[in-house]
Design a protein around this motif. Structure first.
Motif, PDB file in Angstrom:
ATOM      1  N   MET A 293       0.503  44.031  -3.221  1.00 43.42           N
ATOM      2  CA  MET A 293       0.394  43.141  -4.365  1.00 43.42           C
ATOM      3  C   MET A 293       1.235  41.908  -4.075  1.00 43.42           C
ATOM      4  SD  MET A 293      -1.508  45.101  -6.146  1.00 43.42           S
ATOM      5  CE  MET A 293      -1.967  46.837  -6.027  1.00 43.42           C
ATOM      6  N   ALA A 294       0.621  40.747  -4.115  1.00 44.48           N
ATOM      7  CA  ALA A 294       1.344  39.542  -3.720  1.00 44.48           C
ATOM      8  C   ALA A 294       0.953  38.359  -4.591  1.00 44.48           C
ATOM      9  CB  ALA A 294       1.071  39.216  -2.252  1.00 44.48           C
ATOM     10  N   LYS A 295       1.933  37.485  -4.806  1.00 45.16           N
ATOM     11  CA  LYS A 295       1.714  36.224  -5.504  1.00 45.16           C
ATOM     12  C   LYS A 295       2.374  35.111  -4.704  1.00 45.16           C
ATOM     13  CE  LYS A 295       1.544  38.021 -10.258  1.00 45.16           C
ATOM     14  NZ  LYS A 295       2.160  37.964 -11.609  1.00 45.16           N
ATOM     15  N   GLN A 296       1.730  33.959  -4.721  1.00 45.21           N
ATOM     16  CA  GLN A 296       2.304  32.808  -4.029  1.00 45.21           C
ATOM     17  C   GLN A 296       1.992  31.546  -4.812  1.00 45.21           C
ATOM     18  OE1 GLN A 296       2.316  32.049   0.450  1.00 45.21           O
ATOM     19  NE2 GLN A 296       0.682  30.697  -0.214  1.00 45.21           N
ATOM     20  N   GLU A 297       2.997  30.699  -4.961  1.00 45.94           N
ATOM     21  CA  GLU A 297       2.839  29.389  -5.580  1.00 45.94           C
ATOM     22  C   GLU A 297       3.408  28.344  -4.627  1.00 45.94           C
ATOM     23  OE1 GLU A 297       3.480  29.271 -10.108  1.00 45.94           O
ATOM     24  OE2 GLU A 297       4.734  30.935  -9.428  1.00 45.94           O
ATOM     25  N   VAL A 298       2.668  27.277  -4.444  1.00 46.72           N
ATOM     26  CA  VAL A 298       3.117  26.201  -3.560  1.00 46.72           C
ATOM     27  C   VAL A 298       2.923  24.870  -4.279  1.00 46.72           C
ATOM     28  CG1 VAL A 298       2.881  25.068  -1.326  1.00 46.72           C
ATOM     29  CG2 VAL A 298       2.459  27.524  -1.512  1.00 46.72           C
ATOM     30  N   ALA A 299       4.003  24.129  -4.445  1.00 42.84           N
ATOM     31  CA  ALA A 299       3.949  22.785  -5.012  1.00 42.84           C
ATOM     32  C   ALA A 299       4.295  21.797  -3.909  1.00 42.84           C
ATOM     33  CB  ALA A 299       4.915  22.650  -6.179  1.00 42.84           C
ATOM     34  N   PHE A 300       3.552  20.704  -3.851  1.00 42.67           N
ATOM     35  CA  PHE A 300       3.729  19.742  -2.768  1.00 42.67           C
ATOM     36  C   PHE A 300       3.658  18.334  -3.336  1.00 42.67           C
ATOM     37  CE2 PHE A 300       2.043  16.995   0.616  1.00 42.67           C
ATOM     38  CZ  PHE A 300       2.935  17.271   1.650  1.00 42.67           C
ATOM     39  N   LEU A 301       4.604  17.488  -2.916  1.00 45.55           N
ATOM     40  CA  LEU A 301       4.641  16.088  -3.334  1.00 45.55           C
ATOM     41  C   LEU A 301       4.956  15.231  -2.114  1.00 45.55           C
ATOM     42  CD1 LEU A 301       4.630  13.919  -5.594  1.00 45.55           C
ATOM     43  CD2 LEU A 301       7.094  14.334  -5.833  1.00 45.55           C
TER      44      LEU A 301
ATOM     45  N   ARG B  81       0.851  -1.190   0.000  1.00 44.27           N
ATOM     46  CA  ARG B  81       0.000   0.000   0.000  1.00 44.27           C
ATOM     47  C   ARG B  81       0.891   1.247   0.000  1.00 44.27           C
ATOM     48  NH1 ARG B  81      -5.147   0.260   1.496  1.00 44.27           N
ATOM     49  NH2 ARG B  81      -4.748   1.976   2.950  1.00 44.27           N
ATOM     50  N   ILE B  82       1.245   1.713  -1.186  1.00 41.44           N
ATOM     51  CA  ILE B  82       2.096   2.893  -1.345  1.00 41.44           C
ATOM     52  C   ILE B  82       1.294   3.952  -2.094  1.00 41.44           C
ATOM     53  CG2 ILE B  82       4.243   3.795  -2.270  1.00 41.44           C
ATOM     54  CD1 ILE B  82       5.431   1.016  -2.044  1.00 41.44           C
ATOM     55  N   PHE B  83       1.216   5.137  -1.508  1.00 41.69           N
ATOM     56  CA  PHE B  83       0.394   6.210  -2.056  1.00 41.69           C
ATOM     57  C   PHE B  83       1.269   7.432  -2.368  1.00 41.69           C
ATOM     58  CE2 PHE B  83      -2.238   3.620   0.638  1.00 41.69           C
ATOM     59  CZ  PHE B  83      -3.450   3.512  -0.040  1.00 41.69           C
ATOM     60  N   THR B  84       0.878   8.128  -3.404  1.00 44.25           N
ATOM     61  CA  THR B  84       1.503   9.409  -3.752  1.00 44.25           C
ATOM     62  C   THR B  84       0.433  10.489  -3.758  1.00 44.25           C
ATOM     63  OG1 THR B  84       3.294   8.446  -5.058  1.00 44.25           O
ATOM     64  CG2 THR B  84       2.708  10.718  -5.517  1.00 44.25           C
ATOM     65  N   GLN B  85       0.691  11.554  -3.033  1.00 45.42           N
ATOM     66  CA  GLN B  85      -0.188  12.717  -3.010  1.00 45.42           C
ATOM     67  C   GLN B  85       0.554  13.902  -3.609  1.00 45.42           C
ATOM     68  OE1 GLN B  85      -0.841  12.408   1.363  1.00 45.42           O
ATOM     69  NE2 GLN B  85      -3.010  12.613   0.876  1.00 45.42           N
ATOM     70  N   PHE B  86      -0.165  14.720  -4.347  1.00 49.18           N
ATOM     71  CA  PHE B  86       0.471  15.873  -4.965  1.00 49.18           C
ATOM     72  C   PHE B  86      -0.531  17.021  -5.032  1.00 49.18           C
ATOM     73  CE2 PHE B  86      -0.910  12.668  -7.962  1.00 49.18           C
ATOM     74  CZ  PHE B  86      -1.791  13.341  -8.802  1.00 49.18           C
ATOM     75  N   SER B  87      -0.009  18.217  -4.976  1.00 53.15           N
ATOM     76  CA  SER B  87      -0.871  19.394  -5.057  1.00 53.15           C
ATOM     77  C   SER B  87      -0.073  20.581  -5.579  1.00 53.15           C
ATOM     78  CB  SER B  87      -1.475  19.735  -3.690  1.00 53.15           C
ATOM     79  OG  SER B  87      -0.478  20.198  -2.799  1.00 53.15           O
ATOM     80  N   TYR B  88      -0.812  21.513  -6.134  1.00 54.43           N
ATOM     81  CA  TYR B  88      -0.232  22.782  -6.593  1.00 54.43           C
ATOM     82  C   TYR B  88      -1.286  23.858  -6.408  1.00 54.43           C
ATOM     83  CZ  TYR B  88       1.170  26.556  -9.709  1.00 54.43           C
ATOM     84  OH  TYR B  88       1.484  27.783 -10.221  1.00 54.43           O
ATOM     85  N   ASN B  89      -0.880  25.003  -5.887  1.00 56.06           N
ATOM     86  CA  ASN B  89      -1.816  26.119  -5.802  1.00 56.06           C
ATOM     87  C   ASN B  89      -1.128  27.418  -6.172  1.00 56.06           C
ATOM     88  OD1 ASN B  89      -1.127  27.665  -3.115  1.00 56.06           O
ATOM     89  ND2 ASN B  89      -1.072  25.496  -2.583  1.00 56.06           N
ATOM     90  N   TRP B  90      -1.913  28.280  -6.775  1.00 54.21           N
ATOM     91  CA  TRP B  90      -1.468  29.602  -7.233  1.00 54.21           C
ATOM     92  C   TRP B  90      -2.420  30.637  -6.662  1.00 54.21           C
ATOM     93  CZ3 TRP B  90      -4.260  33.075 -10.257  1.00 54.21           C
ATOM     94  CH2 TRP B  90      -3.558  34.172 -10.763  1.00 54.21           C
TER      95      TRP B  90
END
Length: 755
Positions: free
Chosen positions: A387-395, A365-374
């Motif tokens: 004025m702000a920008k943020q990007e978050v990538a998650f693995l 039982r091996i799982f991979t979760q991933f996400s990206y938000n802008w």
């Protein structure tokens, strides 16, 4: 020859059966022991990852069930789960009826947040509170930000009386210490924490899990105070069509709709949430809007894909756009946005999120979760731009393994990469001459062993290691213990450490209002905490009622706490590490009382002592300062009574004791807020065809704060130096907030669910 013919015939028949075999279906009805139809009950076959939810009449349908003998389980919060066996063959329809017995303990509900793996609440060594949309419907709100205020010890705190942005406090600790997850993904944090919960459609929410206390060993930075995990509905179990629309006498309109559909081997759930408020109201006569005007739309889409051996694979996306403003009543965005003639705070927000879960096609039982938000924010606070920008990538990848009969092992690794850019000193070069966006990689590994020592005792050991470019090596251990001497008594204890990276502007709205100058007087170090809590659950079943007590004591000790000093200078905010320590301690008690007639009472009370001790002089003495917006006493209640012919009435309320507020020198306003109660009532009517009408009154006692804005007639501080009319040197300040400015108002709405 005859044997060969018989064998050939048998083979052909067998092959034809395989080719032409049809999947069957399981239908039926779920009722309570008193014969009442139960709505929104989960009925499913866990081995096949198939299931459905009952409609208003208690009916359910599970389609595409392959041939075989399957265990079908019906589970619902407040009732003992029940299991039946169904033998499906030749595409036939099997009918099953379930009669559930009421317990209201919620202990058999499956949770995932405490240990990152599916486990019943009763077995979890970490205490987890589960909140379903059914509770939120007893006091409908346009966003989850307001809804979570119905949870004891959780406080949605508005930080500005002009633009009404805020954060969520758990056990008195500020918003940055609360990690907000969506389906286990840390995509609502930092810059988006102010708006992250505002645009999640309620129709997409299956439940919300709340963990109060340390969780950094599994989830890393920002989980020092607790976790709020929003679990979205599985498209397989969602209604075919759902809708919920309501409005208030203040002119607010909230619309929520979702539809489920199939596309080949995939099932999808598509939802839209729209909120609009364009009715400037100034009840207290200070020429400022009492409530921020908003125009927000959120679109959500989730897909579940059918795979071999029922392995998990899901994808989801969300887009949010919001235009909000608050300020002087004559403010106009086309004429005054960014100007210094008429004061207004205007915020345009665009946000996109993408999350996924994939189980690897291997035996383990091996799982991979991933996400990206802008996230993009275009805002003006008076004539101060932000004025702000943020990007978050998650693995994240983790291995869920059971060793023998007693050990459940979890091993994982994660990587989060954050890019943040704004027009403040936070992303300026050292000489202040150029802009330098912050890029923050954060790799980590974690391990956890859930050890069942015996049927009555369980021990959880966890450890996480992270590496931050600025803060170096970070170690976060966790220990949790559960003992159940009997089925009616459960004791849980946990201890852990936490850390939080330095990120001021993205988390502290007070730094953005333009009313104060930001001063960073030193190089800031990361915060560390040591946390512990003790939880005890006592259930008392009788023939006439069921009573449950859930008590929790908590204690957190902070070093290097980053504090925002709003007291030293009314025109400035000083940020520095605390020269001393901070403590958050207290106890909370929740009670659930369900009678054998249709009366249910939920009530909670919390006592908190949240303060910091700092060395303010050269004598070494530590001065005690109480935390802002942390009432010593708070509580909530929900009283529901079922009436004949589908009617029901709900009384809900939340009360707070005095909390310390940010005041100015020689402020005429009291430093502590008064005791106050926000009480609500609702009457609803349900029909068997899925239709429901509801209406009621919010803020029955018409409580609103007094003088929430200092010097609203001079928002640009043009006349603060007048010694005659302003002898105390007061400046414009909208931060004196402890409750909504909305007074008494009526609401009415309509819901519809088609299964």
């Amino acid at each position: 020859m005859n044997q060969k013919v018989l064998l050939l015939t048998f083979t052909l028949v067998f092959i034809c059966n395989l080719i032409f075999a049809q999947n069957g279906q399981i239908t039926g009805r779920v009722t309570s022991s008193s014969g009442e139809a139960l709505e929104l009950v989960n009925v499913g076959i866990s081995e096949l990852n198939l299931g459905g939810i009952t409609d208003n009449q208690g009916n359910f349908r599970i389609e595409q069930v392959p041939e075989g003998t399957w265990k079908v389980q019906a589970s619902f919060i407040g009732f003992q789960p029940k299991q039946e066996v169904a033998k499906v063959q030749n595409g036939e329809e099997i009918k099953l009826n379930f009669e559930l017995s009421s317990t209201d303990t919620q202990m058999d509900e499956v949770v995932v947040t405490g240990t990152m793996t599916e486990i019943s609440r009763a077995d979890s060594p970490v205490p987890v509170e589960v909140i379903t949309p059914e509770l939120f419907r007893k006091n409908p709100t346009p966003s989850l930000f307001e809804s979570v205020g119905m949870v004891n010890g959780v406080q949605p705190q508005l930080n500005c009386n002009v633009c009404n942005t805020g954060d969520i406090h758990i056990n008195g600790m500020e918003g940055p210490y609360t990690m907000i997850l969506i389906d286990g993904m840390p995509i609502v944090s930092a810059l988006s924490s102010v708006y992250g919960l505002s645009g999640i459609p309620n129709s997409m929410v299956e439940r919300i899990e709340v963990v109060k206390g340390p969780a950094s060993s599994l989830y890393g930075s920002e989980a020092m105070g607790g976790i709020i995990n929003v679990i979205t509905k599985s498209p397989v179990r969602a209604p075919l069509v759902s809708a919920d629309v309501f409005s208030t006498t203040w002119g607010e309109v909230s619309a929520d709709a979702a539809i489920r559909f199939n596309a080949g081997e995939a099932t999808s759930l598509f939802g839209v949430n729209y909120f609009n408020y364009e009715n400037p109201i100034d009840k207290n006569g200070d020429n400022f809007t009492d409530m921020t005007l908003q125009d927000r739309i959120s679109i959500f889409n989730k897909w579940n894909f059918s795979r071999k051996n029922n392995r998990a694979f899901s994808l989801a996306g969300r887009y949010v756009y919001e235009d909000r403003w608050g300020g002087e009543m004559n403010w106009d965005k086309h004429q005054h946005r960014g100007g210094d003639e008429v004061y207004g705070e205007s915020i345009y927000t665009k946000r996109a999120e993408f999350i996924g879960l994939y189980q690897l096609p291997v035996k383990e039982r091996i799982f991979t979760q991933f996400s990206y938000n802008w996230h993009h924010q275009d805002s003006w606070y008076g004539d101060t731009p932000y004025m702000a920008k943020q990007e978050v990538a998650f693995l994240q990848t983790y291995w869920d393994k059971k060793w023998g009969e007693n050990h459940k092992f979890l091993l994982g690794t994660s990587f989060r990469y954050t890019v943040y850019d704004d027009n403040t000193p936070a992303t300026a070069t050292a000489d202040g001459e150029a802009n330098q966006p912050a890029r923050t990689p954060l790799p980590g590994v974690f391990v956890q062993d859930e050890w069942t020592m015996n049927p009555k005792q369980k021990l959880l050991l966890g450890y996480r290691y992270d590496y931050d470019n600025h803060h170096g090596h970070v170690h976060s251990p966790r220990l949790a213990y559960k003992a159940s001497p009997s089925e009616n008594h459960t004791l849980r204890a946990s201890f852990g450490t936490g850390f939080r990276v330095v990120n001021i502007f993205t988390e502290d709205h007070a730094a953005l209002t333009g009313a104060r100058e930001v001063v960073i007087s030193e190089e800031l170090n990361p915060e560390k905490s040591y946390n512990g809590n003790l939880n005890y659950v006592w259930s008392i079943p009788t023939d006439d009622f069921y009573l449950e007590f859930d008590a929790t004591g908590f204690y957190s000790y902070f070093t290097n706490k980053i504090i925002a000093d709003l007291d030293s200078d009314p025109d400035k905010i000083f940020y520095n590490n605390l020269r001393g320590h901070a403590i958050s301690q207290g106890i909370s008690l929740n009670t659930n009382l369900t009678f054998n007639f249709p009366l249910k009472i939920l009530a909670g009370i919390s006592y908190m002592d949240v303060f910091q001790k700092e060395n303010t002089g050269n004598d070494g003495d530590l001065e005690k300062v109480r935390q802002l917006h942390a009432p010593k006493w708070s509580g909530n209640y929900t009283i529901s009574y079922g009436l004949p012919q589908g009617y029901s009435v709900d009384f809900t309320g939340k009360w707070n004791g005095p909390m310390r507020l940010p005041i100015l020198p020689n402020d005429y306003r009291p430093e502590y807020s008064p005791w106050h109660l926000i009480a609500n009532v609702q009457l609803s009517k349900k029909w068997d065809n899925g239709l429901e009408l509801y209406g009621g009154v919010k803020n029955l006692l018409n409580f609103v704060p007094k003088d929430p804005i200092m010097r609203p007639f001079d928002p640009f501080d043009e006349n603060v130096d007048d010694p005659i009319n302003n002898p105390n040197g007061y400046t414009f300040d909208p931060a004196y907030n402890f409750a909504s400015m909305q007074g008494i108002r009526a609401f009415a709405g309509i819901r519809y669910n088609l299964y």
